[in-house]
Design a protein around this motif. Structure first.
Motif, PDB file in Angstrom:
ATOM      1  N   ILE A 176     -59.617 -23.976 -16.566  1.00 41.90           N
ATOM      2  CA  ILE A 176     -59.137 -23.526 -15.267  1.00 41.90           C
ATOM      3  C   ILE A 176     -60.060 -22.421 -14.774  1.00 41.90           C
ATOM      4  O   ILE A 176     -60.135 -21.339 -15.375  1.00 41.90           O
ATOM      5  N   SER A 177     -60.773 -22.694 -13.680  1.00 39.56           N
ATOM      6  CA  SER A 177     -61.662 -21.697 -13.088  1.00 39.56           C
ATOM      7  C   SER A 177     -60.838 -20.702 -12.288  1.00 39.56           C
ATOM      8  O   SER A 177     -59.983 -21.094 -11.501  1.00 39.56           O
ATOM      9  N   ILE A 178     -61.119 -19.412 -12.460  1.00 34.49           N
ATOM     10  CA  ILE A 178     -60.308 -18.404 -11.791  1.00 34.49           C
ATOM     11  C   ILE A 178     -61.119 -17.644 -10.732  1.00 34.49           C
ATOM     12  O   ILE A 178     -62.309 -17.381 -10.889  1.00 34.49           O
ATOM     13  N   GLY A 179     -60.447 -17.328  -9.605  1.00 38.92           N
ATOM     14  CA  GLY A 179     -61.009 -16.450  -8.599  1.00 38.92           C
ATOM     15  C   GLY A 179     -62.166 -17.002  -7.792  1.00 38.92           C
ATOM     16  O   GLY A 179     -62.901 -16.225  -7.164  1.00 38.92           O
ATOM     17  N   GLU A 180     -62.342 -18.331  -7.775  1.00 40.18           N
ATOM     18  CA  GLU A 180     -63.473 -18.913  -7.064  1.00 40.18           C
ATOM     19  C   GLU A 180     -63.031 -20.094  -6.209  1.00 40.18           C
ATOM     20  O   GLU A 180     -62.132 -20.846  -6.606  1.00 40.18           O
ATOM     21  N   PRO A 181     -63.670 -20.298  -5.039  1.00 40.70           N
ATOM     22  CA  PRO A 181     -63.340 -21.454  -4.206  1.00 40.70           C
ATOM     23  C   PRO A 181     -63.864 -22.751  -4.818  1.00 40.70           C
ATOM     24  O   PRO A 181     -64.783 -22.741  -5.640  1.00 40.70           O
ATOM     25  N   ARG A 182     -63.271 -23.856  -4.405  1.00 44.19           N
ATOM     26  CA  ARG A 182     -63.637 -25.170  -4.933  1.00 44.19           C
ATOM     27  C   ARG A 182     -65.148 -25.430  -4.844  1.00 44.19           C
ATOM     28  O   ARG A 182     -65.743 -25.933  -5.799  1.00 44.19           O
ATOM     29  N   GLU A 183     -65.760 -25.114  -3.705  1.00 42.06           N
ATOM     30  CA  GLU A 183     -67.174 -25.436  -3.503  1.00 42.06           C
ATOM     31  C   GLU A 183     -68.054 -24.763  -4.548  1.00 42.06           C
ATOM     32  O   GLU A 183     -68.990 -25.368  -5.067  1.00 42.06           O
ATOM     33  N   ARG A 184     -67.762 -23.503  -4.860  1.00 44.34           N
ATOM     34  CA  ARG A 184     -68.563 -22.780  -5.845  1.00 44.34           C
ATOM     35  C   ARG A 184     -68.355 -23.359  -7.244  1.00 44.34           C
ATOM     36  O   ARG A 184     -69.294 -23.475  -8.033  1.00 44.34           O
ATOM     37  N   VAL A 185     -67.125 -23.725  -7.545  1.00 44.35           N
ATOM     38  CA  VAL A 185     -66.836 -24.319  -8.856  1.00 44.35           C
ATOM     39  C   VAL A 185     -67.569 -25.646  -9.013  1.00 44.35           C
ATOM     40  O   VAL A 185     -68.198 -25.910 -10.034  1.00 44.35           O
ATOM     41  N   LEU A 186     -67.499 -26.487  -7.983  1.00 43.38           N
ATOM     42  CA  LEU A 186     -68.163 -27.791  -8.048  1.00 43.38           C
ATOM     43  C   LEU A 186     -69.672 -27.639  -8.198  1.00 43.38           C
ATOM     44  O   LEU A 186     -70.311 -28.397  -8.943  1.00 43.38           O
ATOM     45  N   LYS A 187     -70.252 -26.660  -7.526  1.00 39.22           N
ATOM     46  CA  LYS A 187     -71.690 -26.426  -7.636  1.00 39.22           C
ATOM     47  C   LYS A 187     -72.066 -26.017  -9.056  1.00 39.22           C
ATOM     48  O   LYS A 187     -73.055 -26.496  -9.623  1.00 39.22           O
ATOM     49  N   GLY A 188     -71.254 -25.130  -9.649  1.00 35.13           N
ATOM     50  CA  GLY A 188     -71.513 -24.719 -11.025  1.00 35.13           C
ATOM     51  C   GLY A 188     -71.358 -25.862 -12.010  1.00 35.13           C
ATOM     52  O   GLY A 188     -72.118 -25.976 -12.977  1.00 35.13           O
ATOM     53  N   MET A 189     -70.381 -26.730 -11.752  1.00 38.47           N
ATOM     54  CA  MET A 189     -70.139 -27.854 -12.657  1.00 38.47           C
ATOM     55  C   MET A 189     -71.249 -28.895 -12.564  1.00 38.47           C
ATOM     56  O   MET A 189     -71.508 -29.622 -13.531  1.00 38.47           O
ATOM     57  N   GLN A 190     -71.905 -28.991 -11.402  1.00 39.44           N
ATOM     58  CA  GLN A 190     -73.026 -29.913 -11.260  1.00 39.44           C
ATOM     59  C   GLN A 190     -74.165 -29.515 -12.187  1.00 39.44           C
ATOM     60  O   GLN A 190     -74.823 -30.378 -12.789  1.00 39.44           O
TER      61      GLN A 190
END
Length: 256
Positions: A176-190
């Motif tokens: 569970i990613s905390i404190g971040e918007p979806r777009e930033r999480v998806l970019k990091g996961m890429q």
């Protein structure tokens, strides 16, 4: 032709071995590239004045200017400053204190043996999941963020120690990613996916779920048994932590 096949085979296995390789910190002591042995040497002398994981953009540019291609990813730089050698007469207590004796549960809102309260989380694929829906399975909740170097580093240990051993078991990995918007999480996961680390994460942009379980720094991991009872909580990514988590999962899976 035989030589060409051999070269291609070596390149293939080199690529496979490169996947899932855990990042390591680039240690910088007073502006110079150093090793873990250097850290231990200065720590024994009490010479370490400060230690910071990660650097500012300005600090990073200075390091690149000074060391060029030897400097790695900005996220994985450990910056250490020493006390001037002539300024100390007695050994100082190093900031690299062994915290293994410190309780790993003091920053959690649960105790081992407590029943975890239900929550609902949105996943990066757009679906939703509740903790109650996972009853009957062993669950590993992992709170992380794309900016958190120890969080990213421990992901590289998970294929061997968590994902592969329990992929056919009654087990669910729930990051569970905390404190971040979806777009930033998806970019990091890429970026992680490019290294063979492909998973779906929960989203907790306002830290509601995180605050239910804990406070303070991340990564934090919580292992919950088939009945929804908290059985293990860990903080940070100290040596051997992922093996400890894996052993607890195995123990709970073996206990029918």
């Amino acid at each position: 032709m035989r030589l060409l096949k051999l070269i291609l085979l070596v390149l293939f296995y080199s690529s496979v071995l490169a996947q899932n390789k855990k990042p390591e910190y680039q240690i910088i002591i007073d502006g110079e590239i150093a090793t873990q042995a250097d850290v231990e040497f200065y720590a024994k002398q009490g010479r370490i004045q400060s230690m910071n994981k990660g650097v500012t953009d300005a600090q990073y540019q200075e390091l690149v200017k000074r060391h060029g291609a030897e400097i790695g990813d900005q996220m994985f730089i450990m910056l250490i400053t020493l006390h001037p050698e002539e300024s100390y007469l007695e050994p100082r207590k190093s900031q690299l204190v062994d915290t293994s004796a410190k309780s790993q549960t003091e920053n959690f809102n649960y105790k081992n043996g407590d029943k975890a309260n239900n929550f609902k989380v949105e996943l990066t694929d757009g679906s939703h999941l509740t903790l109650n829906a996972l009853k009957g399975k062993v669950v590993l909740i992992n709170f992380w963020a794309t900016w958190c170097a120890p969080c990213i580093m421990e992901f590289y240990e998970m294929p061997k120690l968590i994902w592969q051993p329990y992929k056919n078991a009654d087990f669910v990995f729930l990051p569970i990613s905390i404190g971040e918007p979806r777009e930033r999480v998806l970019k990091g996961m890429q970026k992680l996916k490019a290294d063979g680390l492909d998973f779906t994460s929960g989203l907790d942009p306002d830290k509601t779920i995180f605050k239910q379980f804990a406070h303070g720094s991340i990564p934090k991991s919580i292992v919950i048994d088939r009945d929804g009872i908290v059985q293990l909580m860990t903080e940070g990514n100290p040596p051997g932590n992922m093996e400890k988590i894996s052993n607890k999962i195995k123990e709970l899976l073996d206990h029918q």
